[in-house]
Every structure is written in structure tokens, then in C-alpha cells.
Design a protein around this motif. Structure first.
Motif, PDB file in Angstrom:
ATOM      1  N   PHE A 142      66.631  50.143  65.854  1.00 48.87           N
ATOM      2  CA  PHE A 142      68.100  50.520  65.954  1.00 48.87           C
ATOM      3  C   PHE A 142      68.460  51.508  66.743  1.00 48.87           C
ATOM      4  O   PHE A 142      69.661  51.268  67.180  1.00 48.87           O
ATOM      5  CB  PHE A 142      68.429  51.189  64.349  1.00 48.87           C
ATOM      6  CG  PHE A 142      68.484  50.107  63.247  1.00 48.87           C
ATOM      7  CD1 PHE A 142      69.603  49.101  63.216  1.00 48.87           C
ATOM      8  CD2 PHE A 142      67.841  50.384  62.121  1.00 48.87           C
ATOM      9  CE1 PHE A 142      69.676  48.282  62.143  1.00 48.87           C
ATOM     10  CE2 PHE A 142      67.905  49.211  61.015  1.00 48.87           C
ATOM     11  CZ  PHE A 142      68.960  48.342  61.181  1.00 48.87           C
TER      12      PHE A 142
ATOM     13  N   ASP B 286      71.594  51.151  69.007  1.00 48.19           N
ATOM     14  CA  ASP B 286      72.459  52.263  69.333  1.00 48.19           C
ATOM     15  C   ASP B 286      72.780  52.388  71.051  1.00 48.19           C
ATOM     16  O   ASP B 286      73.986  52.849  71.405  1.00 48.19           O
ATOM     17  CB  ASP B 286      72.107  53.315  68.719  1.00 48.19           C
ATOM     18  CG  ASP B 286      72.936  54.550  68.795  1.00 48.19           C
ATOM     19  OD1 ASP B 286      73.973  54.482  68.050  1.00 48.19           O
ATOM     20  OD2 ASP B 286      72.828  55.622  69.504  1.00 48.19           O
TER      21      ASP B 286
ATOM     22  N   TYR C 109      74.547  42.485  61.803  1.00 46.99           N
ATOM     23  CA  TYR C 109      75.149  43.204  60.860  1.00 46.99           C
ATOM     24  C   TYR C 109      74.620  43.333  59.467  1.00 46.99           C
ATOM     25  O   TYR C 109      74.568  44.340  58.801  1.00 46.99           O
ATOM     26  CB  TYR C 109      76.845  42.652  60.922  1.00 46.99           C
ATOM     27  CG  TYR C 109      77.629  43.306  60.036  1.00 46.99           C
ATOM     28  CD1 TYR C 109      78.021  44.774  60.411  1.00 46.99           C
ATOM     29  CD2 TYR C 109      78.111  42.757  58.754  1.00 46.99           C
ATOM     30  CE1 TYR C 109      78.687  45.369  59.606  1.00 46.99           C
ATOM     31  CE2 TYR C 109      78.889  43.578  57.995  1.00 46.99           C
ATOM     32  CZ  TYR C 109      79.063  44.944  58.301  1.00 46.99           C
ATOM     33  OH  TYR C 109      80.073  45.738  57.538  1.00 46.99           O
TER      34      TYR C 109
ATOM     35  N   PHE D 187      71.892  45.634  59.372  1.00 53.91           N
ATOM     36  CA  PHE D 187      72.478  46.855  59.334  1.00 53.91           C
ATOM     37  C   PHE D 187      73.203  47.566  58.037  1.00 53.91           C
ATOM     38  O   PHE D 187      72.996  48.658  57.660  1.00 53.91           O
ATOM     39  CB  PHE D 187      73.666  47.338  60.374  1.00 53.91           C
ATOM     40  CG  PHE D 187      74.556  48.190  60.341  1.00 53.91           C
ATOM     41  CD1 PHE D 187      74.380  49.431  60.749  1.00 53.91           C
ATOM     42  CD2 PHE D 187      75.897  48.272  59.557  1.00 53.91           C
ATOM     43  CE1 PHE D 187      75.091  50.592  60.916  1.00 53.91           C
ATOM     44  CE2 PHE D 187      76.558  49.269  59.571  1.00 53.91           C
ATOM     45  CZ  PHE D 187      76.340  50.588  60.178  1.00 53.91           C
TER      46      PHE D 187
ATOM     47  N   LYS E 184      71.503  50.610  56.006  1.00 55.88           N
ATOM     48  CA  LYS E 184      72.504  51.667  56.229  1.00 55.88           C
ATOM     49  C   LYS E 184      71.969  53.150  55.528  1.00 55.88           C
ATOM     50  O   LYS E 184      72.057  54.181  55.959  1.00 55.88           O
ATOM     51  CB  LYS E 184      74.024  51.360  55.929  1.00 55.88           C
ATOM     52  CG  LYS E 184      74.758  52.441  56.481  1.00 55.88           C
ATOM     53  CD  LYS E 184      76.232  52.108  56.346  1.00 55.88           C
ATOM     54  CE  LYS E 184      77.158  52.955  57.216  1.00 55.88           C
ATOM     55  NZ  LYS E 184      77.312  54.189  56.599  1.00 55.88           N
TER      56      LYS E 184
ATOM     57  N   ILE F   2      69.501  54.839  57.773  1.00 53.80           N
ATOM     58  CA  ILE F   2      70.076  54.721  59.168  1.00 53.80           C
ATOM     59  C   ILE F   2      70.879  56.286  58.836  1.00 53.80           C
ATOM     60  O   ILE F   2      70.714  57.018  59.854  1.00 53.80           O
ATOM     61  CB  ILE F   2      71.124  53.736  59.553  1.00 53.80           C
ATOM     62  CG1 ILE F   2      70.344  52.679  59.927  1.00 53.80           C
ATOM     63  CG2 ILE F   2      71.867  54.375  60.829  1.00 53.80           C
ATOM     64  CD1 ILE F   2      71.207  51.423  60.319  1.00 53.80           C
TER      65      ILE F   2
ATOM     66  N   LEU G 112      76.107  53.022  66.577  1.00 52.78           N
ATOM     67  CA  LEU G 112      75.891  51.931  65.831  1.00 52.78           C
ATOM     68  C   LEU G 112      76.838  52.033  64.763  1.00 52.78           C
ATOM     69  O   LEU G 112      77.001  51.111  64.102  1.00 52.78           O
ATOM     70  CB  LEU G 112      74.324  52.234  65.336  1.00 52.78           C
ATOM     71  CG  LEU G 112      73.522  51.119  64.359  1.00 52.78           C
ATOM     72  CD1 LEU G 112      73.848  49.623  64.887  1.00 52.78           C
ATOM     73  CD2 LEU G 112      72.371  51.307  63.876  1.00 52.78           C
TER      74      LEU G 112
ATOM     75  N   GLY H 256      79.182  49.402  63.220  1.00 53.66           N
ATOM     76  CA  GLY H 256      79.326  48.826  61.781  1.00 53.66           C
ATOM     77  C   GLY H 256      80.863  49.154  61.176  1.00 53.66           C
ATOM     78  O   GLY H 256      81.016  48.053  60.451  1.00 53.66           O
TER      79      GLY H 256
END
Length: 203
Positions: free
Chosen positions: A140, A144, A165, A168, A172, A175, A184, A188
Motif C-alpha cells: 500500500f 501511496d 479499490y 483498499f 481500510k 490503513i 491513498l 479512496g
């Protein structure tokens, strides 16, 4: 008409997202993995591997019926059929392929393994789980960096963004907990505002 057999995993949502964004007329059929519906004979007749998603296009190549599994393959098929999300510019198209493949192999692989580690393996190992969390975050972080100064991965919305997506969204919380993924997170948020993304992610 396209029939999509899916469940709300990142793989299933990727196929739903692809059909919605590409504007292809389709019907959704939920295959409840928690009830083992992917093991029923009628589903195995479509995909003997017993995995979602599966797409059935009654108007496939040359007007013939096409049965297609694997979310990445469904995404590429939808993009090609609709003529959308495959950049005309060669450099952008090549970049889209690179990040599409990174999503389908490295990122999806790490995310899928983490799911198995956290939920299905016979013996859970916090160290092994943390290893795959760190691997996910490393990948990730590359995404980014790629998104720095860019709205989309290949400088225009492409199959790469649609591939990445759903992973992601699924990851999330990880993240957000790690922090420091401003590009990132911005990307999103941009994706989430698209009506077709909302439709595809909430079938």
C-alpha cells in the motif's frame, strides 16, 4: 444480459464494481459463502472450483453464451466489452497493466492470506499474521507513492483503479490504524464519490 454470481468479498465486489462502472446491463445473484452455497451442484456447474465470482454473459463473443470466473478476468472482459477504462495512450495503458497485476497478485494475495491467517487456519500465529499485515502495508505504501500528485493510478481512471479499490476498502481499518497514507486515502475518497462505484460496492 449478464448474470453475476457473487458475494460481498473484495473479489466479488470487484466484479460487481466492474460491471457497474462499465455500464453493462446485469443482474446480481448472491451466493452466500457462509451457508456454503458455492458448493451446491448448480453453482459448481458454473465454476467447478466452487469460488465466486462467476459471470454468465448470454451475449458473449460472437453472440454466444460465455461463462467466466476470476474477478480480474471479469474486470478485463467488462472493460474490453464496454470500451472503457483501458487507456489509449500506450504509456498509461502499460502503467495500468502493471498496477492491475500488482493488485491481482501481490496485494490480493497478501490480503487473502491475511484473511486465512485470521479466520481459517487450524493454528493461529500472531507473528505470522503481523507478517502479512506488514506486507500489505508495504505494498500500500508503494501505491501511496504512485498516487502522489495523481488523481488516478495511471493518470486516468482505469482497470488498475477498479482492481485495487475493493482491496483498499476491505483493508481500510488497517490503513487507518497505520496512518501516513494521505495520497491513498485521498484516492479512496475520490473513488467513493462515483455513483457507479457506490452501486458496484453495494449490490
Amino acid at each position: 444480459m449478464i448474470d453475476l454470481y457473487m458475494w460481498g468479498t473484495s473479489n466479488g465486489l470487484r466484479a460487481s464494481l466492474a460491471l457497474a462502472e462499465c455500464g453493462l446491463d446485469h443482474r446480481i445473484h448472491k451466493v452466500d459463502l457462509t451457508k456454503g452455497e458455492q458448493k451446491k451442484p448448480e453453482f459448481l456447474a458454473l465454476n467447478p472450483a466452487g469460488q465466486i465470482p462467476v459471470m454468465v454473459d448470454s451475449d458473449g463473443p460472437n453472440g454466444t453464451r460465455l461463462v467466466l470466473a476470476q474477478s480480474g478476468a471479469i474486470l478485463l472482459y467488462a472493460a474490453e466489452k464496454s470500451g472503457k477504462f483501458i487507456p489509449n495512450d500506450r504509456a498509461r495503458r502499460t502503467t495500468a497493466w502493471q498496477w492491475f497485476m500488482m493488485g491481482s497478485s501481490d496485494l490480493a494475495g497478501a490480503s487473502g492470506t491475511l484473511f486465512l491467517m485470521e479466520n481459517l487456519v487450524p493454528e493461529k500465529s500472531p507473528k505470522n499474521t503481523d507478517f502479512f499485515k506488514d506486507r500489505l502495508l508495504r505494498i500500500f505504501s508503494l501505491l501511496d507513492q504512485r498516487l502522489s500528485g495523481r488523481e488516478f493510478v495511471a493518470d486516468e481512471l482505469s482497470v488498475a483503479d477498479l482492481m485495487l479499490y475493493p482491496i483498499f476498502v476491505t483493508r481500510k481499518p488497517l490503513i487507518d490504524a497505520a496512518g501516513g497514507f494521505a495520497n491513498l486515502t485521498r484516492w479512496g475518497s475520490t473513488m467513493a464519490t462515483r455513483p457507479s462505484v457506490q452501486k458496484g460496492m453495494n449490490p
